[in-house]
Structure formats: structure tokens, C-alpha cells
Design a protein around this motif. Structure first.
Motif, mmCIF file in Angstrom:
data_model
loop_
_atom_site.group_PDB
_atom_site.id
_atom_site.type_symbol
_atom_site.label_atom_id
_atom_site.label_comp_id
_atom_site.label_asym_id
_atom_site.label_seq_id
_atom_site.Cartn_x
_atom_site.Cartn_y
_atom_site.Cartn_z
ATOM 1 N N ALA A 197 -2.421 -6.270 -1.524
ATOM 2 C CA ALA A 197 -1.106 -6.595 -0.967
ATOM 3 C C ALA A 197 -0.331 -5.339 -0.581
ATOM 4 C CB ALA A 197 -0.304 -7.420 -1.969
ATOM 5 N N ALA A 198 -0.580 -4.225 -1.255
ATOM 6 C CA ALA A 198 0.152 -2.989 -0.983
ATOM 7 C C ALA A 198 -0.096 -2.462 0.427
ATOM 8 C CB ALA A 198 -0.221 -1.915 -2.006
ATOM 9 N N LEU A 199 -1.190 -2.889 1.060
ATOM 10 C CA LEU A 199 -1.516 -2.407 2.395
ATOM 11 C C LEU A 199 -1.118 -3.395 3.484
ATOM 12 C CD1 LEU A 199 -5.024 -0.808 1.777
ATOM 13 C CD2 LEU A 199 -2.757 0.214 1.571
ATOM 14 N N PRO A 223 1.153 -0.547 -6.504
ATOM 15 C CA PRO A 223 0.919 0.867 -6.820
ATOM 16 C C PRO A 223 1.933 1.774 -6.140
ATOM 17 C CG PRO A 223 -0.713 0.051 -5.264
ATOM 18 C CD PRO A 223 0.052 -1.142 -5.719
ATOM 19 N N VAL A 224 2.219 2.870 -6.777
ATOM 20 C CA VAL A 224 3.156 3.852 -6.209
ATOM 21 C C VAL A 224 2.487 4.558 -5.040
ATOM 22 C CG1 VAL A 224 4.488 5.935 -6.695
ATOM 23 C CG2 VAL A 224 4.230 4.174 -8.460
ATOM 24 N N PRO A 225 3.169 4.709 -3.899
ATOM 25 C CA PRO A 225 2.565 5.407 -2.746
ATOM 26 C C PRO A 225 2.120 6.805 -3.138
ATOM 27 C CG PRO A 225 4.587 4.299 -2.092
ATOM 28 C CD PRO A 225 4.521 4.205 -3.590
ATOM 29 N N PRO A 226 0.973 7.250 -2.661
ATOM 30 C CA PRO A 226 0.468 8.576 -3.036
ATOM 31 C C PRO A 226 1.239 9.722 -2.405
ATOM 32 C CG PRO A 226 -0.949 7.572 -1.395
ATOM 33 C CD PRO A 226 0.064 6.534 -1.772
ATOM 34 N N ALA A 227 1.954 9.466 -1.319
ATOM 35 C CA ALA A 227 2.767 10.502 -0.677
ATOM 36 C C ALA A 227 4.232 10.161 -0.906
ATOM 37 C CB ALA A 227 2.463 10.577 0.815
ATOM 38 N N LEU A 238 7.823 6.743 7.519
ATOM 39 C CA LEU A 238 6.542 7.161 8.078
ATOM 40 C C LEU A 238 5.415 6.912 7.075
ATOM 41 C CD1 LEU A 238 5.167 8.370 10.502
ATOM 42 C CD2 LEU A 238 5.750 10.653 9.668
ATOM 43 N N VAL A 239 5.666 7.200 5.811
ATOM 44 C CA VAL A 239 4.673 6.925 4.769
ATOM 45 C C VAL A 239 4.369 5.433 4.708
ATOM 46 C CG1 VAL A 239 4.255 6.937 2.273
ATOM 47 C CG2 VAL A 239 5.231 8.964 3.385
ATOM 48 N N GLU A 240 5.424 4.620 4.776
ATOM 49 C CA GLU A 240 5.232 3.162 4.742
ATOM 50 C C GLU A 240 4.415 2.692 5.936
ATOM 51 O OE1 GLU A 240 7.869 -0.969 4.476
ATOM 52 O OE2 GLU A 240 8.863 0.979 4.636
ATOM 53 N N GLU A 241 4.639 3.305 7.079
ATOM 54 C CA GLU A 241 3.880 2.935 8.279
ATOM 55 C C GLU A 241 2.400 3.232 8.089
ATOM 56 O OE1 GLU A 241 3.568 4.359 12.940
ATOM 57 O OE2 GLU A 241 5.483 4.566 11.874
ATOM 58 N N ILE A 242 2.087 4.382 7.500
ATOM 59 C CA ILE A 242 0.693 4.741 7.267
ATOM 60 C C ILE A 242 0.069 3.824 6.212
ATOM 61 C CG2 ILE A 242 -0.823 6.555 6.355
ATOM 62 C CD1 ILE A 242 1.099 8.584 7.629
ATOM 63 N N MET A 243 0.877 3.434 5.231
ATOM 64 C CA MET A 243 0.383 2.572 4.151
ATOM 65 C C MET A 243 0.110 1.141 4.612
ATOM 66 S SD MET A 243 0.208 3.899 0.958
ATOM 67 C CE MET A 243 0.514 2.452 -0.054
ATOM 68 N N THR A 244 0.666 0.729 5.743
ATOM 69 C CA THR A 244 0.616 -0.669 6.157
ATOM 70 C C THR A 244 -0.386 -0.879 7.283
ATOM 71 O OG1 THR A 244 2.964 -0.862 5.587
ATOM 72 C CG2 THR A 244 2.009 -2.627 6.911
ATOM 73 N N ALA A 245 -1.282 -1.847 7.103
ATOM 74 C CA ALA A 245 -2.282 -2.168 8.120
ATOM 75 C C ALA A 245 -1.598 -2.553 9.424
ATOM 76 C CB ALA A 245 -3.168 -3.302 7.634
ATOM 77 N N ALA A 246 -2.192 -2.141 10.542
ATOM 78 C CA ALA A 246 -1.572 -2.376 11.840
ATOM 79 C C ALA A 246 -2.457 -3.181 12.782
ATOM 80 C CB ALA A 246 -1.212 -1.038 12.492
ATOM 81 N N ASP A 247 -3.760 -2.937 12.780
ATOM 82 C CA ASP A 247 -4.657 -3.624 13.705
ATOM 83 C C ASP A 247 -4.878 -5.070 13.268
ATOM 84 O OD1 ASP A 247 -4.943 -1.247 15.092
ATOM 85 O OD2 ASP A 247 -6.657 -0.622 13.877
ATOM 86 N N PRO A 248 -4.897 -6.010 14.210
ATOM 87 C CA PRO A 248 -5.070 -7.425 13.859
ATOM 88 C C PRO A 248 -6.310 -7.706 13.028
ATOM 89 C CG PRO A 248 -4.373 -7.221 16.145
ATOM 90 C CD PRO A 248 -4.646 -5.831 15.663
#
Length: 310
Positions: A197-199, A223-227, A238-248
Motif C-alpha cells: 500500500a505504501a507504493l 513504512p517510513v520513507p527512506p529519503a 518529490l519524495v512522495e512522487e518517487i514513492m508512488t507508482a505512476a504507470d497504469p
């Protein structure tokens, strides 16, 4: 004074844990005994160089500790601590390109194509993402004969087309690697579900997990973000954007995995819910008086109806 400090550290970082009663160390104490900086220690755990065990006292059920036997195993290895430090050494684009004897532009192309997988990242003061790679993995890639054509000459046409379309698989590959680490460390089905779920974005999680109490439990175990970045800051976004899946297709894959992990979590332990509040009974005689009043009103109404002429 020094004696009391040493005694305090021993009691707070050494503990017997698990059914076997093994002596375990906190991550900070283990890092010092292995001659590693804390960040390098965390990375060593991440990539499997250091084995850990669950921390039974951690309320979030995500904490880890290191057994004394594991510390001794690593310290007994040939070349300790230099070999251990080198195994977790990370490099950025400039140093990585030099290590592989390629230009920075070629190195970046290989990374964007997903051929070089980052192991960590951070956001610098210019709000740019800096990707870091394991030096060992870069040396291995450069040393394999099958990759020789990628390190010199023209990039193959199919790969050039992907670059022209703007492909950049660094965030996605990092997420995949990070999720593998989280699942490997997960203590139970709920922490596995929280890792998946974190991703995902909150909308996707809500669509996959309809029950608000289950979502609340997932959020507590997230989990706590690594960055790290200041909450609400541009770097944090920006960290949240990297942590979150984007491609369908990645989102679809994660949602299917989340659904499977949630089924296992529900069987393992249902999400806690608030206790239902019983409706208080009226005081003695109150219900009787209420019923009598209602009965009297009804009789009066019927009497008036009966007295009306047909």
C-alpha cells in the motif's frame, strides 16, 4: 561517570529476544560494532549483507535487531571491515560513469532504460533527485561480455526509440527493489499489505481497501520513507512522487498484490474496530409512564371517532 554510561548503553541496546532467547543488538549498536555508518548499515540490511530478526518489543512490528552470532559471523569474514564497507559503497552518476569507463551521458541512458538499478536516492538542495548505485553492481555489469555493446558505440535502435519517447525506469526500478526489501523484512501479513500500500496513492488504496478500519491499520503500519524531507516541503512532495507508482500497469500489479495480501491479513487478524456502544435502558418506571401516556392518547382519539355521527 564513564562506567554508568557504559552500563546504560548495555541495558538499552542488548536484549534477549525470540523463543531461543538470543542476545540481540539495536541497529545503532550493531552499526558501531561492524564499523559502519548508520546509513551504510541500513543499506547492508536492505541488500541482505546483514541478517536481522524482528524486534519483539516494537509496537509497529517493523523494528529489527541483530543477533550477536550475526555480528561475530561478519566480523570473522576475511578483509573485515574493508570488504563489508566496499560491498555497500554507493556512487552517483559521475563516479559511476568513471567506474564503468563510459561517459556520464551514456551512464544516464543505461540507467533510464532500467539496465542499471538504483539502490537509494536523495533530493539535493536544488530539489533535484540524485540516484545512487552500488559500486559492486556497476563493476559486475561492466565486466560482463554480453553488455560490451552497450558500453561503446551506438545505442541499439530499439533502446534509442524508448529514450526518444522519454522512458525513465529509475523510479519504477527503485520501487520494485524497495518493495522486495520491505516484503522480505515484513513480520506478518499486515506489514506485507502495508508495504504494498505504501507504493500506491491514497485513491488507489481506498479503491482496493474499502473498509476504513482496515485502511487505518495500513496507515499505522506504513513504512517510513527512506529519503527524509520536511513534511509539506517541495522535497517531500518529490519524495512522495518517487514513492508512488505512476504507470497504469504498475498500479494494476500493485493493486492485485494488495488485494491478495489483504485477504491473508484478514485471515491472520481482523482489523480492530471500536466497541459498539449499548443503548442505555430508560430509568425504572419511565418506559411504563411513556406507554401509559401513549395508550391514553390512543384511547382518547378512538373515543372521539366513535362518538362521531355515522
Amino acid at each position: 561517570m564513564s562506567g554508568s554510561i557504559l552500563t546504560h548503553e548495555t541495558t538499552t541496546t542488548l536484549r534477549r529476544t525470540g523463543a531461543t532467547g538470543e542476545i540481540t543488538l539495536s541497529p545503532g549498536r550493531a552499526a558501531r560494532e561492524l564499523c559502519l555508518k548508520r546509513g551504510d548499515f541500513d543499506l547492508a540490511v536492505h541488500i541482505g549483507r546483514i541478517r536481522t530478526v524482528p524486534d519483539d518489543s516494537d509496537d509497529r512490528r517493523g523494528g529489527r535487531r541483530v543477533t550477536r552470532d550475526e555480528i561475530e559471523r561478519i566480523r570473522a569474514a576475511e578483509g573485515f571491515p574493508e570488504t563489508l564497507r566496499e560491498s555497500v559503497r554507493t556512487v552517483g552518476t559521475t563516479e559511476g560513469a568513471a567506474l564503468m569507463a563510459v561517459t556520464k551521458a551514456r551512464f544516464t541512458r543505461l540507467a533510464r532504460l532500467g539496465l542499471l538499478v538504483p539502490v537509494r536516492f536523495y533530493v539535493n538542495r536544488y530539489r533535484a533527485v540524485v540516484w545512487l548505485y552500488l559500486a559492486d553492481e556497476l563493476r559486475q555489469f561492466a565486466g560482463e561480455e554480453m553488455n560490451a555493446a552497450l558500453l561503446k558505440g551506438r545505442t541499439p535502435e530499439g533502446l534509442r526509440g524508448q529514450l526518444t519517447e522519454g522512458v525513465d525506469l529509475r523510479p519504477r526500478n527503485w520501487r520494485g527493489r524497495y518493495l522486495g526489501f520491505l516484503l522480505h523484512q515484513a513480520a506478518d501479513p499486515w506489514t506485507r499489505a502495508a508495504a504494498v500500500a505504501a507504493l500506491l496513492g491514497s485513491v488507489e488504496v481506498s479503491a482496493a481497501v474499502r473498509d476504513p478500519y482496515e485502511r487505518s491499520r495500513l496507515n499505522r503500519l506504513r513504512p517510513v520513507p527512506p529519503a527524509h524531507a520536511t513534511p509539506g516541503s517541495p522535497a517531500a512532495r518529490l519524495v512522495e512522487e518517487i514513492m508512488t507508482a505512476a504507470d497504469p500497469d504498475e498500479i494494476d500489479w500493485l493493486r492485485k498484490n494488495l488485494a491478495a495480501e489483504m485477504e491473508a491479513a484478514r485471515r491472520y487478524l481482523p482489523a480492530p474496530r471500536p466497541a459498539s456502544r449499548p443503548v442505555p435502558s430508560p430509568p425504572d418506571g419511565e418506559e411504563t409512564r411513556h406507554e401509559a401516556e401513549e395508550t391514553g392518547r390512543m384511547r382518547g382519539l378512538l373515543g372521539r371517532l366513535w362518538r362521531r355521527d355515522p
